[in-house]
Design a protein around this motif. Structure first.
Motif, PDB file in Angstrom:
ATOM      1  N   ASP A   1       0.834  -1.208   0.000  1.00  0.00           N
ATOM      2  CA  ASP A   1       0.000   0.000   0.000  1.00  0.00           C
ATOM      3  C   ASP A   1       0.868   1.258   0.000  1.00  0.00           C
TER       4      ASP A   1
ATOM      5  N   LYS B   1      -3.287   8.202   5.049  1.00  0.00           N
ATOM      6  CA  LYS B   1      -3.522   6.771   4.886  1.00  0.00           C
ATOM      7  C   LYS B   1      -2.327   5.941   5.343  1.00  0.00           C
TER       8      LYS B   1
ATOM      9  N   VAL C   1      -7.139   2.380   9.196  1.00  0.00           N
ATOM     10  CA  VAL C   1      -8.054   2.382   8.058  1.00  0.00           C
ATOM     11  C   VAL C   1      -9.503   2.643   8.466  1.00  0.00           C
TER      12      VAL C   1
ATOM     13  N   GLN D   1     -11.993   5.466   6.865  1.00  0.00           N
ATOM     14  CA  GLN D   1     -13.296   5.121   6.296  1.00  0.00           C
ATOM     15  C   GLN D   1     -14.417   5.948   6.916  1.00  0.00           C
TER      16      GLN D   1
END
Length: 264
Positions: free
Chosen positions: A74, A167, A172, A176
């Motif tokens: 990521d 991020k 996470v 969100q």
């Protein structure tokens, strides 16, 4: 005299590791410097120099990830995406100056977030982001639709700059939750301005944004700083203990001498 030399030796022992550590720079820290230099070049409209630095960054980054793979997939994806945007800003013939700066800043913040284990640079944009959001919130409460739209657009623009680096540092589930609230407000702007119940999303987003920055500020200090504090404190205690022990021995010797004198 011995106490003096002991103190000098203790100071040398304390400073030497710090000096050595200061000279050492990790590969990611070097890349962080390159990203900062590229941003500075764009600030001075030196786009060709920025492009050269970004090309050099790409070569170095490929070498690092190919040999050691210190990053997650990521993180690698985020770096590549932000680098592509930065390169676009450096080579585009028509892009506005402000947009170029935003894209290079976004790239700079991403690399800093990876290279830094505490107090990432993106958190320093808190005041700008919160100011833009509070202006939008106040406009919604006053029913000023035009001002709400312009202020919320400013907020989104600033939020977009820090989003990739967020991020990297933020769990996470927190990302969100922020995404859901921001997307709702963005999609139902007119409803947020007119409907009191919908405006509650502004209060909820306000709380989430404050928590976002507060949680990052509460992170532990740099481990190297703790090492300095502990080392310095230990050496001071050792030095004071040694000096106190020497003083005690000296006073003990004087008492013995006095006892002998009295007996004689």
């Amino acid at each position: 005299m011995k106490a003096k030399w002991f103190i000098i030796l203790a100071i040398i022992m304390m400073l030497t590791p710090i000096s050595v550590q200061a000279k050492q720079q990790s590969p990611m820290e070097k890349l962080d410097d390159i990203s900062d230099e590229a941003l500075q070049m764009v600030k001075f409209h030196r786009y060709e120099d920025a492009k050269k630095l970004l090309d050099y960054f790409s070569d170095q980054f490929t070498s690092i990830t190919g040999n050691e793979q210190p990053l997650t997939m990521d993180e690698v994806r985020i770096v590549h995406t932000s680098h592509d945007e930065a390169m676009e800003a450096a080579v585009s013939p028509n892009m506005k100056y402000e947009e170029r700066i935003n894209k290079l800043t976004k790239f700079r913040l991403v690399i800093d977030a990876i290279a830094t284990s505490h107090q990432p640079l993106w958190t320093e944009m808190e005041d700008q982001i919160m100011t833009a959001f509070h202006q939008a919130k106040d406009a919604a409460l006053n029913g000023d639709s035009a001002h709400f739209h312009s202020s919320f657009n400013s907020f989104l623009s600033l939020y977009n700059v820090i989003y990739p680096s967020m991020k990297i540092d933020v769990p996470v589930e927190n990302i969100q939750r922020l995404d859901a609230r921001i997307n709702f407000i963005d999609e139902y702007r007119s409803q947020v301005v007119k409907d009191q119940k919908s405006r509650q999303e502004l209060d909820a987003l306000d709380t989430d944004l404050k928590n976002l920055f507060a949680n990052l500020e509460e992170d532990e200090a740099d481990p190297s700083l703790w090492w300095v504090i502990i080392s310095t404190g230990s050496i001071i205690i050792m030095t004071l203990s040694y000096v106190g022990w020497r003083k005690y021995q000296g006073e003990k010797g004087l008492k013995k001498d006095r006892s002998r004198d009295l007996k004689d």
